[in-house]
Design a protein around this motif. Sequence first.
Motif, PDB file in Angstrom:
ATOM      1  N   HIS A 183       0.834  -1.204   0.000  1.00 13.14           N
ATOM      2  CA  HIS A 183       0.000   0.000   0.000  1.00 13.14           C
ATOM      3  C   HIS A 183       0.873   1.261   0.000  1.00 13.14           C
ATOM      4  N   ARG A 184       1.884   1.293   0.849  1.00 11.97           N
ATOM      5  CA  ARG A 184       2.764   2.466   0.911  1.00 11.97           C
ATOM      6  C   ARG A 184       3.526   2.670  -0.393  1.00 11.97           C
ATOM      7  N   ALA A 185       4.035   1.572  -0.956  1.00  9.57           N
ATOM      8  CA  ALA A 185       4.786   1.688  -2.210  1.00  9.57           C
ATOM      9  C   ALA A 185       3.901   2.236  -3.316  1.00  9.57           C
ATOM     10  N   TYR A 186       2.673   1.748  -3.399  1.00  8.20           N
ATOM     11  CA  TYR A 186       1.762   2.233  -4.434  1.00  8.20           C
ATOM     12  C   TYR A 186       1.431   3.702  -4.218  1.00  8.20           C
ATOM     13  N   MET A 187       1.190   4.080  -2.964  1.00  6.95           N
ATOM     14  CA  MET A 187       0.868   5.480  -2.673  1.00  6.95           C
ATOM     15  C   MET A 187       2.059   6.391  -2.984  1.00  6.95           C
ATOM     16  N   GLN A 188       3.268   5.982  -2.631  1.00  4.90           N
ATOM     17  CA  GLN A 188       4.450   6.795  -2.914  1.00  4.90           C
ATOM     18  C   GLN A 188       4.663   6.939  -4.414  1.00  4.90           C
ATOM     19  N   GLU A 189       4.462   5.854  -5.137  1.00  2.66           N
ATOM     20  CA  GLU A 189       4.616   5.913  -6.593  1.00  2.66           C
ATOM     21  C   GLU A 189       3.566   6.847  -7.206  1.00  2.66           C
ATOM     22  N   GLY A 190       2.346   6.740  -6.696  1.00  2.00           N
ATOM     23  CA  GLY A 190       1.277   7.606  -7.200  1.00  2.00           C
ATOM     24  C   GLY A 190       1.527   9.071  -6.893  1.00  2.00           C
ATOM     25  N   MET A 191       2.034   9.343  -5.694  1.00  2.00           N
ATOM     26  CA  MET A 191       2.312  10.731  -5.312  1.00  2.00           C
ATOM     27  C   MET A 191       3.460  11.311  -6.131  1.00  2.00           C
ATOM     28  N   SER A 192       4.452  10.470  -6.442  1.00  2.00           N
ATOM     29  CA  SER A 192       5.589  10.979  -7.216  1.00  2.00           C
ATOM     30  C   SER A 192       5.209  11.236  -8.671  1.00  2.00           C
ATOM     31  N   SER A 193       4.177  10.584  -9.159  1.00  2.00           N
ATOM     32  CA  SER A 193       3.786  10.794 -10.552  1.00  2.00           C
ATOM     33  C   SER A 193       2.377  11.381 -10.657  1.00  2.00           C
ATOM     34  N   ILE A 194       2.012  12.214  -9.710  1.00  2.00           N
ATOM     35  CA  ILE A 194       0.658  12.784  -9.685  1.00  2.00           C
ATOM     36  C   ILE A 194       0.371  13.641 -10.916  1.00  2.00           C
ATOM     37  N   MET A 195       1.361  14.352 -11.382  1.00  2.11           N
ATOM     38  CA  MET A 195       1.150  15.199 -12.560  1.00  2.11           C
ATOM     39  C   MET A 195       0.865  14.343 -13.801  1.00  2.11           C
ATOM     40  N   THR A 196       1.553  13.227 -13.934  1.00  3.79           N
ATOM     41  CA  THR A 196       1.309  12.333 -15.067  1.00  3.79           C
ATOM     42  C   THR A 196      -0.087  11.736 -14.983  1.00  3.79           C
ATOM     43  N   LEU A 197      -0.481  11.338 -13.774  1.00  5.36           N
ATOM     44  CA  LEU A 197      -1.824  10.771 -13.594  1.00  5.36           C
ATOM     45  C   LEU A 197      -2.903  11.786 -13.962  1.00  5.36           C
ATOM     46  N   LYS A 198      -2.694  13.032 -13.550  1.00  2.60           N
ATOM     47  CA  LYS A 198      -3.677  14.071 -13.876  1.00  2.60           C
ATOM     48  C   LYS A 198      -3.696  14.360 -15.374  1.00  2.60           C
ATOM     49  N   ALA A 199      -2.513  14.360 -15.973  1.00  5.12           N
ATOM     50  CA  ALA A 199      -2.433  14.674 -17.400  1.00  5.12           C
ATOM     51  C   ALA A 199      -3.162  13.635 -18.249  1.00  5.12           C
ATOM     52  N   TYR A 200      -3.090  12.388 -17.851  1.00  6.38           N
ATOM     53  CA  TYR A 200      -3.712  11.327 -18.630  1.00  6.38           C
ATOM     54  C   TYR A 200      -5.075  10.894 -18.086  1.00  6.38           C
ATOM     55  N   GLY A 201      -5.541  11.557 -17.045  1.00  5.62           N
ATOM     56  CA  GLY A 201      -6.867  11.254 -16.507  1.00  5.62           C
ATOM     57  C   GLY A 201      -6.976   9.887 -15.851  1.00  5.62           C
ATOM     58  N   ALA A 202      -5.918   9.427 -15.238  1.00 10.58           N
ATOM     59  CA  ALA A 202      -5.922   8.097 -14.615  1.00 10.58           C
ATOM     60  C   ALA A 202      -6.113   8.175 -13.104  1.00 10.58           C
ATOM     61  N   GLU A 203      -6.643   9.280 -12.633  1.00  7.77           N
ATOM     62  CA  GLU A 203      -6.816   9.457 -11.187  1.00  7.77           C
ATOM     63  C   GLU A 203      -7.793   8.446 -10.601  1.00  7.77           C
ATOM     64  N   ASP A 204      -8.913   8.226 -11.281  1.00 12.53           N
ATOM     65  CA  ASP A 204      -9.926   7.298 -10.763  1.00 12.53           C
ATOM     66  C   ASP A 204      -9.390   5.875 -10.652  1.00 12.53           C
ATOM     67  N   LYS A 205      -8.655   5.459 -11.663  1.00 16.80           N
ATOM     68  CA  LYS A 205      -8.071   4.119 -11.657  1.00 16.80           C
ATOM     69  C   LYS A 205      -7.068   3.981 -10.505  1.00 16.80           C
ATOM     70  N   THR A 206      -6.291   5.018 -10.276  1.00 17.18           N
ATOM     71  CA  THR A 206      -5.302   5.003  -9.208  1.00 17.18           C
ATOM     72  C   THR A 206      -5.969   4.982  -7.843  1.00 17.18           C
ATOM     73  N   VAL A 207      -7.016   5.778  -7.671  1.00 16.66           N
ATOM     74  CA  VAL A 207      -7.745   5.809  -6.400  1.00 16.66           C
ATOM     75  C   VAL A 207      -8.384   4.449  -6.131  1.00 16.66           C
ATOM     76  N   GLU A 208      -8.941   3.856  -7.163  1.00 19.07           N
ATOM     77  CA  GLU A 208      -9.579   2.543  -7.011  1.00 19.07           C
ATOM     78  C   GLU A 208      -8.561   1.483  -6.590  1.00 19.07           C
ATOM     79  N   LYS A 209      -7.412   1.468  -7.250  1.00 17.01           N
ATOM     80  CA  LYS A 209      -6.385   0.491  -6.926  1.00 17.01           C
ATOM     81  C   LYS A 209      -5.817   0.742  -5.526  1.00 17.01           C
ATOM     82  N   SER A 210      -5.678   1.996  -5.175  1.00 10.31           N
ATOM     83  CA  SER A 210      -5.190   2.336  -3.835  1.00 10.31           C
ATOM     84  C   SER A 210      -6.170   1.891  -2.762  1.00 10.31           C
TER      85      SER A 210
END
Length: 195
Positions: A23-50
Amino acid sequence: IAAFTRKYLKKSHKEVLEADGEHRAYMQEGMSSIMTLKAYGAEDKTVEKSSVFGQKYYQKRMKRNVLRASMNSIFSLLSNAGLIFAVVWCGVTVLYRGNEDYGSILSVVLLLMQFQNPLTSFSSVIPAYYARLASGERLAEIDKQKTTQRKNRGQMVRVALVGYTNVGKSTLTNLLAKSEVFAENKLFATLDTTV
């Protein structure tokens, strides 16, 4: 009781550590690439997986807590049963002899309570001890994995497959490496990096 539950306590604590690490590794990876997630609209998928990782971690923690609480309850039950047995035994003995010496009953109860308090507090030390033991074993496993990875890195050939969006990088990886990387003929279908 401690010897019987030792294996289960260590196993449950190890499962909690692994779920927490994922869980921590996924959250850290998501936080480090938050701009990429926002740019490609993958926020919902990331939140769901988290939330899936978070739920798994929560369930493992609750399972461990139930095991600990059960063990503490059993210790308390046995300790109190011994105290009740002593009181009943002393009471029956006093009534059988015909003395009405309640001081002896009280002294036996106080003596047993002096033994009961350390045993009851010891019951909370055992799960903590096994948790530390499991943590140490988990750290040793991680260290062994990292050492193996470091040894193998020098023997591996590193290849980077780069290219424009939707040109077939994932398809080529699947064909060459016989892997199962998600590949679909649409823009931004594969946002995750694949090693």
